[in-house]
Design a protein around this motif. Structure first.
Motif, mmCIF file in Angstrom:
data_model
loop_
_atom_site.group_PDB
_atom_site.id
_atom_site.type_symbol
_atom_site.label_atom_id
_atom_site.label_comp_id
_atom_site.label_asym_id
_atom_site.label_seq_id
_atom_site.Cartn_x
_atom_site.Cartn_y
_atom_site.Cartn_z
ATOM 1 N N VAL A 339 30.650 52.560 41.553
ATOM 2 C CA VAL A 339 30.031 51.565 42.440
ATOM 3 C C VAL A 339 30.179 50.209 41.775
ATOM 4 C CG1 VAL A 339 27.933 50.794 43.610
ATOM 5 C CG2 VAL A 339 28.375 53.239 43.335
ATOM 6 N N VAL A 340 30.787 49.274 42.475
ATOM 7 C CA VAL A 340 31.051 47.946 41.920
ATOM 8 C C VAL A 340 30.086 46.954 42.552
ATOM 9 C CG1 VAL A 340 32.801 46.191 41.484
ATOM 10 C CG2 VAL A 340 33.486 48.597 41.698
ATOM 11 N N HIS A 341 29.357 46.241 41.718
ATOM 12 C CA HIS A 341 28.403 45.233 42.190
ATOM 13 C C HIS A 341 29.051 43.845 42.045
ATOM 14 C CE1 HIS A 341 25.629 48.550 42.347
ATOM 15 N NE2 HIS A 341 25.715 48.745 41.038
ATOM 16 N N GLU A 342 28.358 42.885 41.480
ATOM 17 C CA GLU A 342 28.931 41.547 41.325
ATOM 18 C C GLU A 342 30.043 41.545 40.282
ATOM 19 O OE1 GLU A 342 24.599 40.975 42.497
ATOM 20 O OE2 GLU A 342 25.684 42.181 41.012
ATOM 21 N N PRO A 343 30.984 40.605 40.417
ATOM 22 C CA PRO A 343 32.056 40.514 39.426
ATOM 23 C C PRO A 343 31.579 39.850 38.136
ATOM 24 C CG PRO A 343 32.315 38.776 41.057
ATOM 25 C CD PRO A 343 31.170 39.645 41.526
ATOM 26 N N ASN A 344 32.332 40.053 37.093
ATOM 27 C CA ASN A 344 32.076 39.407 35.803
ATOM 28 C C ASN A 344 33.043 38.239 35.657
ATOM 29 O OD1 ASN A 344 31.223 38.824 33.214
ATOM 30 N ND2 ASN A 344 32.469 40.424 32.262
ATOM 31 N N GLY A 345 32.743 37.130 36.317
ATOM 32 C CA GLY A 345 33.603 35.950 36.264
ATOM 33 C C GLY A 345 34.641 35.959 37.360
ATOM 34 N N PRO A 346 35.572 35.007 37.329
ATOM 35 C CA PRO A 346 35.850 34.086 36.223
ATOM 36 C C PRO A 346 34.865 32.925 36.064
ATOM 37 C CG PRO A 346 37.332 33.659 38.042
ATOM 38 C CD PRO A 346 36.559 34.880 38.410
ATOM 39 N N SER A 347 34.036 32.646 37.096
ATOM 40 C CA SER A 347 32.996 31.629 36.957
ATOM 41 C C SER A 347 31.643 32.319 37.096
ATOM 42 C CB SER A 347 33.148 30.548 38.021
ATOM 43 O OG SER A 347 32.461 30.896 39.206
ATOM 44 N N THR A 373 45.280 29.132 45.766
ATOM 45 C CA THR A 373 44.362 28.034 46.042
ATOM 46 C C THR A 373 43.232 28.054 45.002
ATOM 47 O OG1 THR A 373 42.801 29.257 47.441
ATOM 48 C CG2 THR A 373 44.765 28.344 48.536
ATOM 49 N N LYS A 374 42.315 27.123 45.139
ATOM 50 C CA LYS A 374 41.136 27.126 44.274
ATOM 51 C C LYS A 374 40.245 28.340 44.550
ATOM 52 C CE LYS A 374 40.918 22.086 43.834
ATOM 53 N NZ LYS A 374 40.126 20.860 44.135
ATOM 54 N N ARG A 375 40.375 28.918 45.738
ATOM 55 C CA ARG A 375 39.484 30.029 46.095
ATOM 56 C C ARG A 375 39.870 31.319 45.362
ATOM 57 N NH1 ARG A 375 36.134 31.593 50.395
ATOM 58 N NH2 ARG A 375 35.671 29.384 50.749
ATOM 59 N N ASP A 376 41.152 31.692 45.349
ATOM 60 C CA ASP A 376 41.504 32.921 44.627
ATOM 61 C C ASP A 376 41.420 32.723 43.119
ATOM 62 O OD1 ASP A 376 43.830 31.312 45.010
ATOM 63 O OD2 ASP A 376 45.126 32.988 44.474
ATOM 64 N N ALA A 377 41.522 31.472 42.648
ATOM 65 C CA ALA A 377 41.296 31.208 41.228
ATOM 66 C C ALA A 377 39.833 31.438 40.858
ATOM 67 C CB ALA A 377 41.706 29.772 40.893
ATOM 68 N N TRP A 378 38.935 31.288 41.842
ATOM 69 C CA TRP A 378 37.491 31.443 41.640
ATOM 70 C C TRP A 378 37.009 32.870 41.909
ATOM 71 C CZ3 TRP A 378 34.197 32.742 45.742
ATOM 72 C CH2 TRP A 378 32.816 32.605 45.525
ATOM 73 N N ALA A 379 37.662 33.567 42.802
ATOM 74 C CA ALA A 379 37.176 34.870 43.268
ATOM 75 C C ALA A 379 37.194 35.907 42.152
ATOM 76 C CB ALA A 379 38.029 35.357 44.437
ATOM 77 N N GLY A 380 36.241 36.840 42.224
ATOM 78 C CA GLY A 380 36.217 37.945 41.272
ATOM 79 C C GLY A 380 37.431 38.840 41.444
ATOM 80 N N THR A 381 37.933 39.376 40.353
ATOM 81 C CA THR A 381 39.057 40.308 40.422
ATOM 82 C C THR A 381 38.589 41.697 39.970
ATOM 83 O OG1 THR A 381 39.770 39.670 38.188
ATOM 84 C CG2 THR A 381 40.777 38.519 40.056
ATOM 85 N N PHE A 382 39.309 42.716 40.376
ATOM 86 C CA PHE A 382 38.820 44.084 40.215
ATOM 87 C C PHE A 382 39.770 44.976 39.428
ATOM 88 C CE2 PHE A 382 40.583 43.269 44.459
ATOM 89 C CZ PHE A 382 41.659 44.144 44.503
ATOM 90 N N GLU A 383 40.622 44.372 38.603
ATOM 91 C CA GLU A 383 41.545 45.185 37.814
ATOM 92 C C GLU A 383 40.816 46.105 36.834
ATOM 93 O OE1 GLU A 383 40.941 41.361 35.545
ATOM 94 O OE2 GLU A 383 41.232 41.947 37.635
ATOM 95 N N SER A 384 39.558 45.793 36.538
ATOM 96 C CA SER A 384 38.820 46.614 35.576
ATOM 97 C C SER A 384 38.601 48.043 36.064
ATOM 98 C CB SER A 384 37.464 45.975 35.267
ATOM 99 O OG SER A 384 36.669 45.886 36.434
ATOM 100 N N ILE A 385 38.550 48.255 37.386
ATOM 101 C CA ILE A 385 38.268 49.609 37.883
ATOM 102 C C ILE A 385 39.439 50.562 37.657
ATOM 103 C CG2 ILE A 385 36.652 48.764 39.615
ATOM 104 C CD1 ILE A 385 38.762 49.424 41.748
ATOM 105 N N ILE A 386 40.624 50.005 37.383
ATOM 106 C CA ILE A 386 41.791 50.854 37.106
ATOM 107 C C ILE A 386 42.180 50.783 35.632
ATOM 108 C CG2 ILE A 386 42.717 50.788 39.446
ATOM 109 C CD1 ILE A 386 44.612 48.529 38.454
ATOM 110 N N SER A 387 41.280 50.231 34.800
ATOM 111 C CA SER A 387 41.616 49.995 33.394
ATOM 112 C C SER A 387 40.797 50.844 32.429
ATOM 113 C CB SER A 387 41.412 48.514 33.047
ATOM 114 O OG SER A 387 42.173 47.681 33.889
ATOM 115 N N THR A 388 39.970 51.742 32.950
ATOM 116 C CA THR A 388 39.077 52.507 32.070
ATOM 117 C C THR A 388 39.661 53.855 31.663
ATOM 118 O OG1 THR A 388 37.940 53.457 33.993
ATOM 119 C CG2 THR A 388 37.036 51.421 33.067
ATOM 120 N N ARG A 389 40.733 54.273 32.308
ATOM 121 C CA ARG A 389 41.315 55.578 32.032
ATOM 122 C C ARG A 389 42.644 55.429 31.286
ATOM 123 N NH1 ARG A 389 39.179 59.784 34.770
ATOM 124 N NH2 ARG A 389 41.103 60.945 34.390
ATOM 125 N N THR A 390 42.995 56.456 30.530
ATOM 126 C CA THR A 390 44.303 56.492 29.861
ATOM 127 C C THR A 390 45.295 57.365 30.600
ATOM 128 O OG1 THR A 390 43.546 58.310 28.440
ATOM 129 C CG2 THR A 390 43.290 56.053 27.598
#
Length: 518
Positions: A339-347, A373-390
């Motif tokens: 379950v993903v809640h708020e993003p951790n950055g980039p702002s 644009t400035k909007r996708d530079a600001w928006a949270g990204t979700f690559e972390s959900i695919i980065s926890t497994r080997t």
């Protein structure tokens, strides 16, 4: 050759239509307690200015076919979020949904405050429990379909707040994620069922891209089976209803059970593909469609993407997000029950919204281009959900449960269906639920076109050369007539473009009765 370093080599994107998070997944917390859903105590007054106003409570009585299309214009959404024209509240009270719905149609307030039981949406429920669900994903702007869909691929609507014929005529000029992929020599493809709405972008009307559009029914399963899906694969649902191929985009008044069947088909096709272990499937909704959600919409510290403001009379500065919408992500690289809640950055103020998609695609594909644009530079990204497994998971379900069979759109008298729904709860236990639901007689509001369907028809009109633009009466045109028109227009456009490519540019003049850009 461009090298993708991470495990995901193919992103598949399916954007559905006009449903809020609470409306679709508000009761998911019954089987997945970490999800921020409904408690049953939420309600909206019929009048936000009357302290003695009757309250319309949330319910779990949503049905597959809504006879009316709730309000989702900029003005309607402003009232739903703030309860009035005053937009100063932070956080907004989210108390105007019932009030605004009653202005649209008497009795509609009950429908917009209703939500689905998880067992009626077994495909979404199973994917949410088996993979990842986002409970803080918002529409990019508080308005209708086309502007929000524009943010999905370009992180801006280029000042668009609603339908604009001139923009449909010219094509939207902004840079898109498709341009960034092309520059990095990565592939993309749009698999459409009756019309690719992505053809609104000017850059996708370039002749060189005409072969990037595929008939979903002819090519999607075959390409998946052969392991040939492009790096960025967009699936466009059926935006028009017909007896043979029903609308499956979840837009009211379309049957939501058909949307469940589409998602099931897409998942099971991908699950069998040799590309499965390198794939991420994103399922989201363009906007909330007028249905209630209890989570306050972010209204501060949202950047204007490109300095453009909306037209008179509101001159909106694109500095507020829209209402929360369902978003589910699927991959063997995602841990079960995420379950993903708020993003951790980039702002500190970043949120998940549709611009998060191009922002994350840029990261996981290591694209050469900068943010759009400035909007996708600001928006949270979700690559972390695919980065926890080997290693990728090996326990992902091969098949999903089928939704209960909905009643015919001829709306026969009360219909009862029974369905055995099996789902894994968040603690890993199997849960079997036998449901019986009674469906009352429902009369569809009309067979006239929705605003989005009108825009799609107008889009197809503008693909023709000005000298031969078909003259159509949108006020009298019916859904089946519109469906046939857009299918014919898109087919001609793509077939002729393909012939032009094969013939060479020196022969282009004989095909110039469709619009192409060299």
């Amino acid at each position: 050759m461009h090298i993708i370093n991470g495990p995901i080599k193919t992103v598949v994107l399916l954007v559905m239509e006009n449903r809020s998070f609470d409306h679709m997944l508000g009761w998911l917390n019954r089987i997945h307690p970490e999800v921020d859903g409904l408690t049953g105590t939420e309600s909206n007054p019929l009048s936000t200015t009357d302290p003695n106003s009757p309250q319309i409570p949330v319910t779990d009585t949503a049905t597959y076919v809504d006879p009316y299309d709730p309000g989702h214009t900029f003005e309607a959404i402003r009232e739903q979020i703030f309860g009035s024209d005053d937009t100063s509240a932070d956080p907004p009270p989210m108390n105007g949904f019932a009030q605004e719905a009653e202005k649209e149609s008497k009795g509609l307030s009950t429908a917009v405050m209703s939500s689905f039981k998880p067992e009626l949406l077994p495909v979404h429920a199973t994917l949410a429990v088996e993979f990842a669900v986002f409970d803080r994903w918002f529409a990019s702007i508080p308005t209708s379909t086309h502007p929000n869909r524009s943010y999905v691929h370009s992180a801006t609507s280029h000042g668009l707040m609603s339908n604009a014929l001139s923009d449909l005529f010219k094509g939207f000029p902004q840079r898109t994620i498709f341009d960034s992929l092309d520059e990095s020599e990565l592939s993309f493809g749009i698999y459409y069922q009756n019309i690719p709405s992505t053809i609104t972008y000017d850059s996708l009307r370039q002749l060189k891209h005409v072969t990037k559009f595929y008939d979903y029914y002819l090519h999607f399963k075959q390409h998946a089976k052969e392991g040939k899906l492009p790096n960025y694969t967009v699936i466009e649902p059926s935006y028009f209803d017909s007896p043979i191929l029903p609308g499956n985009d979840d837009h009211p008044v379309h049957d939501v059970s058909n949307g469940q069947r589409l998602v099931k088909e897409v998942y099971e096709t991908l699950r069998k593909s040799p590309q499965w272990n390198e794939l991420l499937l994103i399922i989201t909704y363009d906007e909330h469609g007028g249905f209630y959600d209890h989570v306050p919409t972010p209204v501060k510290n949202v950047p204007n993407p490109d300095g453009l403001n909306g037209p008179a009379p509101h001159f909106f500065q694109f500095d507020r997000l829209g209402v929360r919408v369902p978003t589910i992500m699927v991959s063997p690289w995602i841990n079960k029950g995420t379950v993903v809640h708020e993003p951790n950055g980039p702002s500190p103020y970043s949120q998940y919204e549709h611009s998060s998609i191009p922002a994350t695609v840029k990261k996981i594909f290591n694209l050469k281009a900068d943010f759009l644009t400035k909007r996708d530079a600001w928006a949270g990204t979700f690559e972390s959900i695919i980065s926890t497994r080997t290693t990728p998971r090996t326990d992902c379900p091969e098949e999903l449960p089928s939704p209960p069979t909905s009643i015919s759109k001829k709306y026969s008298p009360i219909s009862t269906f029974t369905n055995l729904f099996t789902c894994c709860t968040s603690n890993g236990n199997k849960r079997e639920i036998t449901t019986q639901a009674s469906r009352p007689i429902v009369k569809q509001k009309s067979n006239n076109l929705s605003q989005f369907q009108i825009e799609l028809v107008q889009l197809c009109q503008n693909l023709y050369h000005p000298d031969i633009v078909p003259q159509l009466n949108m006020e009298t045109m019916k859904v089946e007539e519109a469906r046939k028109f857009v299918i014919t227009s898109i087919s001609e456009y793509i077939n002729l473009g393909t012939q032009v490519l094969e013939a060479g540019e020196e022969e282009i003049t004989q095909y110039w009765y469709c619009r192409y850009k060299l």
